[in-house]
Write a protein that holds these residues in place. Sequence first.
Motif, PDB file in Angstrom:
ATOM      1  N   ASP A  93       0.958  -1.231  -0.103  1.00 11.64           N
ATOM      2  CA  ASP A  93       0.254  -0.214   0.103  1.00 11.64           C
ATOM      3  C   ASP A  93       0.787   1.348  -0.018  1.00 11.64           C
ATOM      4  OD1 ASP A  93       1.054  -0.498   2.654  1.00 11.64           O
ATOM      5  OD2 ASP A  93      -0.984  -0.264   3.433  1.00 11.64           O
ATOM      6  N   VAL A  94       2.153   1.127  -0.335  1.00  9.90           N
ATOM      7  CA  VAL A  94       3.275   2.292  -0.322  1.00  9.90           C
ATOM      8  C   VAL A  94       2.744   3.139  -1.688  1.00  9.90           C
ATOM      9  CG1 VAL A  94       5.334   3.045  -0.553  1.00  9.90           C
ATOM     10  CG2 VAL A  94       4.677   1.073   0.728  1.00  9.90           C
ATOM     11  N   LEU A  95       2.336   4.290  -1.729  1.00  9.56           N
ATOM     12  CA  LEU A  95       2.132   5.163  -2.718  1.00  9.56           C
ATOM     13  C   LEU A  95       3.272   6.014  -3.088  1.00  9.56           C
ATOM     14  CD1 LEU A  95      -1.511   6.653  -1.652  1.00  9.56           C
ATOM     15  CD2 LEU A  95      -0.865   4.882  -3.245  1.00  9.56           C
ATOM     16  N   GLN A  96       4.152   6.465  -1.996  1.00 12.23           N
ATOM     17  CA  GLN A  96       5.326   7.250  -2.511  1.00 12.23           C
ATOM     18  C   GLN A  96       6.216   7.066  -1.328  1.00 12.23           C
ATOM     19  OE1 GLN A  96       4.473  11.197  -3.331  1.00 12.23           O
ATOM     20  NE2 GLN A  96       6.542  12.084  -3.376  1.00 12.23           N
ATOM     21  N   ARG A  97       7.333   7.112  -1.608  1.00  9.66           N
ATOM     22  CA  ARG A  97       8.498   6.983  -0.687  1.00  9.66           C
ATOM     23  C   ARG A  97       9.730   7.601  -1.037  1.00  9.66           C
ATOM     24  NH1 ARG A  97      11.482   2.013  -1.224  1.00  9.66           N
ATOM     25  NH2 ARG A  97      12.623   3.175  -2.571  1.00  9.66           N
ATOM     26  N   VAL A  98       9.933   8.738  -0.003  1.00 15.66           N
ATOM     27  CA  VAL A  98      11.083   9.775  -0.109  1.00 15.66           C
ATOM     28  C   VAL A  98      12.156   9.439   0.834  1.00 15.66           C
ATOM     29  CG1 VAL A  98      11.785  12.012  -0.303  1.00 15.66           C
ATOM     30  CG2 VAL A  98       9.587  11.362  -1.081  1.00 15.66           C
ATOM     31  N   VAL A  99      13.399   9.225   0.271  1.00 19.66           N
ATOM     32  CA  VAL A  99      14.369   8.867   1.299  1.00 19.66           C
ATOM     33  C   VAL A  99      15.041  10.250   1.747  1.00 19.66           C
ATOM     34  CG1 VAL A  99      17.019   7.986   1.575  1.00 19.66           C
ATOM     35  CG2 VAL A  99      15.141   6.746   0.327  1.00 19.66           C
ATOM     36  N   ILE A 100      14.968  10.735   3.180  1.00 20.42           N
ATOM     37  CA  ILE A 100      15.423  11.984   3.622  1.00 20.42           C
ATOM     38  C   ILE A 100      17.053  11.694   3.960  1.00 20.42           C
ATOM     39  CG2 ILE A 100      15.368  13.500   5.957  1.00 20.42           C
ATOM     40  CD1 ILE A 100      12.812  12.976   4.057  1.00 20.42           C
ATOM     41  N   LYS A 101      17.724  10.726   4.538  1.00 19.25           N
ATOM     42  CA  LYS A 101      19.057  10.642   4.303  1.00 19.25           C
ATOM     43  C   LYS A 101      19.395   9.267   4.766  1.00 19.25           C
ATOM     44  CE  LYS A 101      23.069  13.296   6.746  1.00 19.25           C
ATOM     45  NZ  LYS A 101      23.215  14.283   7.317  1.00 19.25           N
ATOM     46  N   ARG A 102      20.846   9.011   4.299  1.00 19.67           N
ATOM     47  CA  ARG A 102      21.263   7.703   4.861  1.00 19.67           C
ATOM     48  C   ARG A 102      22.515   7.950   5.730  1.00 19.67           C
ATOM     49  NH1 ARG A 102      26.037   5.818   3.078  1.00 19.67           N
ATOM     50  NH2 ARG A 102      26.682   3.650   2.928  1.00 19.67           N
ATOM     51  N   PHE A 103      22.543   6.575   6.644  1.00 18.47           N
ATOM     52  CA  PHE A 103      23.295   6.670   7.761  1.00 18.47           C
ATOM     53  C   PHE A 103      24.135   5.410   7.813  1.00 18.47           C
ATOM     54  CE2 PHE A 103      19.829   9.588   8.930  1.00 18.47           C
ATOM     55  CZ  PHE A 103      20.404  10.742   9.135  1.00 18.47           C
ATOM     56  N   VAL A 104      25.155   5.286   8.668  1.00 21.77           N
ATOM     57  CA  VAL A 104      25.889   4.015   8.934  1.00 21.77           C
ATOM     58  C   VAL A 104      26.156   4.116  10.224  1.00 21.77           C
ATOM     59  CG1 VAL A 104      27.765   2.526   8.299  1.00 21.77           C
ATOM     60  CG2 VAL A 104      26.934   3.908   6.504  1.00 21.77           C
ATOM     61  N   GLY A 105      25.702   3.210  10.929  1.00 18.78           N
ATOM     62  CA  GLY A 105      25.944   3.063  12.369  1.00 18.78           C
ATOM     63  C   GLY A 105      27.061   1.882  12.768  1.00 18.78           C
ATOM     64  N   PRO A 106      27.704   2.002  13.877  1.00 17.93           N
ATOM     65  CA  PRO A 106      28.769   1.121  14.100  1.00 17.93           C
ATOM     66  C   PRO A 106      28.262  -0.299  14.441  1.00 17.93           C
ATOM     67  CG  PRO A 106      28.736   2.631  15.962  1.00 17.93           C
ATOM     68  CD  PRO A 106      27.671   3.285  14.760  1.00 17.93           C
ATOM     69  N   LEU A 107      27.144  -0.342  14.961  1.00 15.21           N
ATOM     70  CA  LEU A 107      26.489  -1.785  15.287  1.00 15.21           C
ATOM     71  C   LEU A 107      25.215  -2.003  14.303  1.00 15.21           C
ATOM     72  CD1 LEU A 107      26.134  -3.865  17.417  1.00 15.21           C
ATOM     73  CD2 LEU A 107      24.342  -2.584  18.650  1.00 15.21           C
ATOM     74  N   VAL A 108      24.410  -1.252  13.830  1.00 16.37           N
ATOM     75  CA  VAL A 108      23.452  -1.477  13.074  1.00 16.37           C
ATOM     76  C   VAL A 108      23.672  -1.463  11.507  1.00 16.37           C
ATOM     77  CG1 VAL A 108      21.662  -0.851  14.682  1.00 16.37           C
ATOM     78  CG2 VAL A 108      22.222   0.584  13.120  1.00 16.37           C
ATOM     79  N   GLY A 109      24.864  -0.975  11.240  1.00 18.90           N
ATOM     80  CA  GLY A 109      25.247  -0.867   9.829  1.00 18.90           C
ATOM     81  C   GLY A 109      24.401   0.199   9.094  1.00 18.90           C
ATOM     82  N   GLU A 110      24.302  -0.016   7.904  1.00 21.32           N
ATOM     83  CA  GLU A 110      23.515   1.092   6.970  1.00 21.32           C
ATOM     84  C   GLU A 110      22.102   1.034   7.303  1.00 21.32           C
ATOM     85  OE1 GLU A 110      22.896   2.166   2.393  1.00 21.32           O
ATOM     86  OE2 GLU A 110      23.908   0.291   2.871  1.00 21.32           O
ATOM     87  N   PHE A 111      21.563   2.240   7.467  1.00 23.04           N
ATOM     88  CA  PHE A 111      20.168   2.600   7.411  1.00 23.04           C
ATOM     89  C   PHE A 111      19.643   3.864   6.796  1.00 23.04           C
ATOM     90  CE2 PHE A 111      21.674   4.321  11.487  1.00 23.04           C
ATOM     91  CZ  PHE A 111      20.973   5.442  11.708  1.00 23.04           C
TER      92      PHE A 111
END
Length: 217
Positions: A93-111
């Motif tokens: 049911d996703v109509l639109q998705r806009v990526v605000i910013k990319r991050f990389v954490g030392p534990l969780v990795g990329e998000f």
Amino acid sequence: MIVPEHRETDWNLCTESGHLQLLYDFSNISCFILIGNNLDPNLKPLDYVRTVVDQVDMEKLECELKQLVIVLHPKICFRNRVPKTLFLTYEDDVLQRVVIKRFVGPLVGEFVVEDVQLENKEFRRLVSLGKMKKVEFRIDTGTLIVSSVNDRIRQGFSPRALCLGVGGGALLSFLNSKLGFEVVGVEADEVVLSVARGYFGLTDGNRSNLLLEMLYT
């Protein structure tokens, strides 16, 4: 399954944990193959706007891919006959998705932090794209006490909750602001905690009984 254009960077279509979820959802299928655009592995997550799928073009694509997909089947699938190929389409049911910013954490990795518009609501979410480092959790069941929260509230006790992992802070905020819980959120990744504060409005003491802490190992 044919991956819709610009959905190639969705967590469930590009990560190991997402692939496992798909396998769980389609557990009755013996061989599951994802087919999509071959993107640069370093490409940032893409914005997405749902478009109307041309059924004629889709049928043409399936016809072109059929022989290739059959070749990719494991040998066991040919034991009795040529396997039947079923093409699935990925829809939600996703109509639109806009990526605000990319991050990389030392534990969780990329998000990424992204704004999502569904058919009936809009919200912001944090989506993990990388692999977490292996962490082992052990529960001390000797001190675990289960009781009725409502009974404790009626007796004058303030309900308390410990959240291991903050994420965007939705659960903490809900327990704190809607249910009146005294909440302690513990986060092991300083980047995640910073994003929760900067992009989701989660602050230490935004109510008198909300506390955020870093877990140092």
